[in-house]
Design a protein around this motif. Structure first.
Motif, short mmCIF file in Angstrom:
data_model
loop_
_atom_site.label_atom_id
_atom_site.label_comp_id
_atom_site.label_asym_id
_atom_site.label_seq_id
_atom_site.Cartn_x
_atom_site.Cartn_y
_atom_site.Cartn_z
N ILE A 22 14.72 -7.44 27.47
CA ILE A 22 15.65 -8.33 28.35
C ILE A 22 15.29 -9.58 28.99
O ILE A 22 16.02 -10.57 29.05
CB ILE A 22 15.52 -7.30 29.66
N ASP A 23 13.89 -9.80 29.20
CA ASP A 23 13.50 -10.90 29.71
C ASP A 23 13.45 -12.11 28.67
O ASP A 23 13.89 -13.22 29.05
CB ASP A 23 11.76 -10.99 30.12
N LYS A 72 11.21 -2.72 26.26
CA LYS A 72 12.63 -2.88 26.42
C LYS A 72 12.75 -3.96 27.45
O LYS A 72 13.69 -4.83 27.81
CB LYS A 72 13.31 -1.83 26.89
N GLN A 73 11.83 -4.11 28.67
CA GLN A 73 12.02 -4.95 29.74
C GLN A 73 11.61 -6.32 29.06
O GLN A 73 12.13 -7.35 29.51
CB GLN A 73 10.87 -4.52 30.96
N ALA A 99 21.44 -9.23 32.94
CA ALA A 99 19.85 -8.76 32.66
C ALA A 99 19.63 -7.97 33.78
O ALA A 99 19.00 -6.76 33.71
CB ALA A 99 18.98 -9.87 33.02
N LYS A 100 20.43 -7.97 35.11
CA LYS A 100 19.99 -7.04 36.07
C LYS A 100 20.62 -5.65 35.75
O LYS A 100 20.05 -4.80 36.00
CB LYS A 100 20.51 -7.54 37.42
N LEU A 102 9.57 1.60 27.35
CA LEU A 102 10.11 0.96 28.57
C LEU A 102 9.60 -0.41 28.78
O LEU A 102 10.32 -1.35 29.11
CB LEU A 102 9.64 1.75 29.98
N ARG A 145 21.27 -4.49 32.80
CA ARG A 145 20.44 -4.01 31.75
C ARG A 145 19.21 -3.32 32.22
O ARG A 145 18.66 -2.19 31.76
CB ARG A 145 20.00 -4.74 30.56
N ARG A 146 18.48 -4.02 33.09
CA ARG A 146 17.35 -3.37 33.70
C ARG A 146 17.59 -2.00 34.39
O ARG A 146 16.98 -1.20 34.42
CB ARG A 146 16.71 -4.50 34.77
N VAL A 201 18.07 0.49 31.83
CA VAL A 201 16.84 0.97 31.21
C VAL A 201 16.06 1.83 32.19
O VAL A 201 15.66 3.00 31.97
CB VAL A 201 15.92 -0.26 30.83
N SER A 202 16.15 1.52 33.59
CA SER A 202 15.43 2.35 34.50
C SER A 202 16.29 3.62 34.57
O SER A 202 15.67 4.64 34.64
CB SER A 202 15.60 1.77 35.83
#
Length: 691
Positions: free
Chosen positions: A155-156, A151-152, A169-170, A148, A172-173, A176-177
Motif C-alpha cells: 500500500i505504501d 500488504k502494508q 490508501a487509508k 500483513l 485499503r489499510r 487489510v486491518s
C-alpha cells in the motif's frame, strides 16, 4: 430513517435482555415453539448470507453473529430443559409442538433411533464440519497475519508511486486491518460451534438422567414409562437445537473456505463446473457402470443420461459464436485518397505502446485496470510537480512483442520492458527470504531482483517478505518514474500560461511584474524547465514567480535567472533531503580542487566544461563516497562554489541524477550541516556544524 437507525441500535440490547429472560424466567410451551422456529429462521438467514457473499469480508459481522446465535440457542436449551423436566410426564406435547414433531415424526417415535440420529448429526457437526472449519480458520489467520506487513508495504509503495490517492490508501489499510481481525475472530469463533455441539451432548444426557430420576420419584412413573416420555422429549429438544447448529457450522465453513471472487459461491461453483469436459466422462463412466450385471440399471442409466444431456447442452453453449459489436459504418462519401493531418502527426505528448498480449489490461469489459492506475499516476504526479501532467494515450502496436510495452515521451522512447499479464511480480526489497518458484526477472523501474509467480502464490510470497504487485502496477510504476525523471519535457508554454492564469486570480500584481515584461512566456518556460530538470517542483509557484520577477530585473537570460533564484529556493530543495531538526548531509570538494575548477570556469565561462581525466577522477570519487549513503537510503547534497555549480551538475547528473548540486549560498544559514565526504581530499568522519 432516524427511527430505523434508532430501532437498529436498540435491537441488540433487547436481544441480550431476551436471552437473559430465557435462561431465568419460565416460559410457556407455545412461546418455546415460536423461539425454536425463530432460531431455525435465523440460522437459515445466516447460511444464505454466507453463501451469497463474494468474499469473506462481505460478511465481516459473522463472528459476532455466530456468538449471539449460539448464545440464543443455548438459552433456548436452558428454557426447554426446564419445560421438559417440569412437564415431561404430561405427554409428548408437554414441551411444545416443535419438540413433539422432532421427537415423533423426524425419528419415527423411537427414542433408540433418535439417540443414533442425534449422535450422527453431532459427529458430522463436531468432527467433520466444525473441526475442518476451525483448522481452515487457524491457517487463514496465521497466513493473514504473516502477510500483513507485506500488504502494508505494498500500500505504501502504491501510494508513493502515485497509483492510489491517500484516501484510497487509508481505505485499503482499513480493509487489510479488518481482514486480519476477521480471520483472527473466526479462529476463535469456531470454538463456539465446537463448544455448542459438546453442550448439546451434555444437555441431552442431563435431560435423560433428570427424567429418569424425576419420573419415578416425583410423578410415580415406572422406569420404562419415564424413559419413554423424557427420552423422547430430550431427543426432540436436542434435534431442534442441533439442526440450526449444523446450519451455522456449514455457514462458518463456507465463509472461511471462500476465495475472493466477483461471483457469489453458487455462481463461482457453477462457473467452474459448467464445462462439457467435466460431464462427458462422468456420463460415460456411469453408463458403463449401469450396464454391468447386477447393477440397478433403472437407477444408474437415467442419471447417466442426465449427465450426458448436461454435457451436450454445455458443449452447445460453448460453441455459440460471440456476437461482436457492429463497427461504425465508414462514411461512403469520404475520399479514400485523402490524407488527413491526424494521419501524419502525433497528437499526444505521452504514449504507452503495448503488445497485443497486454490488451486485456486496457479492455473495458475486464475493468481496464491499467487505465485506472495511469489516471492515479497522472493525478499524483500533477500534485507533486505543480502542473497538470498531459494525458497518456495507450495504443496497441503490432510491431511489439506480445507482452512488451514502450513508454514514449515527445516521440522519444524513455522506457521499455516486458510483463506477464497472468502472473504477479514478487520484488526482493532486501527483506525477502527463501526461494520462489517462477521466472526470474528485473524490476523495470528500480532494477530490483524479482520473480514472476502464479497469482495463487502471492500470499505465500508476501509472507516471505517479498513485495508482490501485478503487471498493471509494474507498468504504472515504470510510467510514474519515467515521467518524473523527464518532468521538464512535460512542461510547455501552454502549461506555463495555465500556471500564470491561476496565479493571476490570487496575485495579479505579481503576474503583471513578471510576464510579459520583463520576461516573455518563452523565457519563463525555459527557466521553469531548468528547475524541473534539477528536481525542483513547481508546487510553490507563487514563491518561484516572486523570485523570478526579482531576478528578471537583473538579467533576461534564462540560465542566469536560474542561478540568481536558486538561493531563494534553497529551503524548497533542502526540505526533501533533511527534516527540520535533522542535519543536512553534504559532500564538498577539497579547497584546492575547487580553486582549480574555478580558474578553469573563469577562463571560459560559457562552456562549463571540465578536463576529461580530472572529471573521471571526480566522478569515481563521488561514486565511492555515495555508495554507502545510497545503500542506506540516506539523501545528501553536493555543495560547491557558485561559479562551478553548473559544470559539476553537468558532470555528475548521469551517475547521481537524484542528487542535488547546490552552491554554498543555497544552504540556509540556520541549517545544521553534516559533512559526510570531501572529494579530492581525506574523507572526513561525519561531523555536525552550522552552515
Amino acid at each position: 430513517m432516524k427511527m430505523l437507525a434508532s430501532l437498529r441500535r436498540s435491537a441488540l440490547p433487547a436481544a441480550i435482555m431476551l436471552l437473559v429472560l430465557l435462561m431465568v424466567v419460565p416460559i410457556p410451551a407455545a412461546m418455546l415453539d415460536i423461539f425454536f422456529v425463530l432460531n431455525i429462521m435465523i440460522s437459515l438467514a445466516v447460511l444464505m448470507v454466507a453463501l451469497n457473499a463474494q468474499k469473506p469480508l462481505d460478511f465481516s459481522a459473522f463472528p459476532s453473529v455466530l456468538l449471539f446465535a449460539t448464545l440464543f440457542r443455548l438459552g433456548l436449551n436452558v428454557a426447554s430443559t426446564r419445560v421438559v423436566l417440569v412437564h415431561g410426564h404430561e405427554g409428548e406435547a408437554a414441551a411444545g409442538h416443535v419438540i413433539e414433531a422432532f421427537g415423533t415424526f423426524v425419528i419415527g417415535g423411537d427414542y433408540v433411533v433418535g439417540i443414533f440420529v442425534f449422535a450422527i448429526i453431532v459427529i458430522i457437526n463436531l468432527i467433520v464440519v466444525t473441526k475442518g472449519a476451525g483448522r481452515v480458520s487457524e491457517v487463514s489467520a496465521r497466513f493473514t497475519l504473516d502477510a500483513l506487513p507485506g500488504k502494508q508495504m505494498a500500500i505504501d509503495a502504491d501510494l508513493n508511486a502515485g497509483l492510489i490517492t491517500p484516501e484510497q490508501a487509508k481505505a485499503r489499510r482499513i480493509e487489510v486491518s479488518t481482514e486480519a481481525d476477521f480471520y483472527g475472530s473466526m479462529d476463535g469463533s469456531s470454538k463456539f460451534v465446537k463448544g455448542d455441539a459438546i453442550a448439546g451432548l451434555l444437555i441431552l444426557a442431563a435431560n435423560v438422567v433428570g427424567g429418569l430420576i424425576l419420573g419415578p420419584v416425583s410423578h410415580g412413573l415406572t422406569i420404562g414409562a419415564a424413559a419413554q416420555a423424557y427420552t423422547m422429549l430430550a431427543i426432540g429438544d436436542a434435534l431442534v437445537a442441533q439442526v440450526p447448529a449444523l446450519l451455522l457450522s456449514i455457514a462458518a465453513a463456507s465463509i472461511v473456505t471462500r476465495v475472493s471472487s466477483e461471483k457469489d459461491l453458487a455462481g463461482q461453483i457453477g462457473a467452474q463446473f459448467g464445462s462439457a469436459r467435466t460431464w462427458t466422462p462422468v456420463a460415460v463412466i456411469l453408463a458403463l457402470l449401469g450396464l454391468m450385471p447386477g447393477m440397478p440399471h433403472f437407477v444408474i442409466l437415467p442419471i447417466a443420461a442426465g449427465a450426458g444431456f448436461a454435457a451436450w447442452k454445455l458443449k452447445q453453449i460453448a460453441a455459440r459464436p460471440v456476437i461482436a459489436e457492429a463497427a461504425p459504418v465508414a462514411d461512403e462519401a469520404a475520399d479514400p485518397s485523402t490524407i488527413d493531418w491526424d494521419d501524419v502527426t502525433e497528437g499526444m505528448m505521452v504514449n504507452l505502446d503495448i503488445g497485443y498480449g497486454l490488451v486485456p489490461l486496457v479492455d473495458e469489459r475486464r475493468g481496464a485496470p491499467l487505465m485506472a492506475r495511469i489516471t492515479g499516476v497522472r493525478r499524483q504526479l500533477s500534485k507533486e510537480l505543480g502542473f497538470v501532467v498531459p494525458q497518456v494515450r495507450v495504443r496497441d502496436d503490432i510491431n511489439l512483442a506480445p507482452y512488451t510495452y514502450r513508454l514514449m515521451l515527445g516521440g522519444v522512447c524513455v522506457g521499455e520492458d516486458q510483463v506477464s499479464p497472468d502472473e504477479m511480480l514478487a520484488l526482493d526489497t532486501g527483506q525477502g527470504y527463501g526461494m520462489l518458484q517462477g521466472k526470474t526477472a528485473k524490476d523495470p523501474t528500480f532494477g530490483l531482483d524479482a520473480t514472476w509467480i502464479a497469482p495463487g502464490d502471492a500470499d505465500a510470497a508476501t509472507g516471505q517478505g517479498y513485495l508482490v504487485v501485478d503487471s498493471g502496477t509494474v507498468i504504472a510504476t515504470h510510467l510514474n518514474h519515467a515521467l518524473g525523471a523527464n518532468s521538464a519535457d512535460l512542461l510547455g508554454a501552454d502549461e506555463v500560461q495555465a500556471l500564470l492564469d491561476g496565479l493571476k486570480e490570487r496575485n495579479p500584481q505579481l503576474v503583471a511584474a513578471l510576464c510579459p515584461q520583463p520576461l516573455s512566456v518563452t523565457t519563463l518556460t525555459t527557466v521553469l524547465k531548468s528547475l524541473l530538470a534539477e528536481g525542483i517542483a513547481l508546487k510553490e509557484f507563487r514563491r518561484i514567480a516572486a523570485a523570478i520577477a526579482t531576478a528578471g530585473q537583473r538579467s533576461h537570460e534564462a540560465h542566469e535567472i536560474v542561478e540568481l533564484i536558486r538561493p531563494d529556493l534553497g529551503p524548497l530543495i533542502i526540505q526533501k533531503l533533511a527534516g527540520v531538526r535533522e542535519p543536512l548531509r553534504v559532500m564538498t570538494l577539497e579547497g584546492g580542487l575547487e580553486q582549480l575548477l574555478g580558474q578553469a570556469m573563469r577562463a571560459d565561462p560559457s562552456r562549463h566544461v571540465i578536463e576529461p581525466e580530472l572529471g573521471r577522477r571526480i566522478v569515481d570519487a563521488l561514486q565511492s563516497a555515495a555508495q554507502p549513503l545510497i545503500a542506506e537510503a540516506k539523501p545528501f547534497a553536493l555543495v560547491v562554489q557558485p561559479a562551478i555549480r553548473v559544470a559539476i551538475r553537468k558532470l555528475v547528473r548521469s551517475i547521481l541524477p537524484d542528487t542535488p548540486v547546490m552552491s554554498f549560498f543555497e544552504v540556509p544559514e540556520d541549517k545544521a550541516v553534516e559533512v559526510v565526504a570531501v572529494i579530492g581530499g581525506a574523507t572526513h568522519q561525519p561531523t555536525a556544524l552550522a552552515a
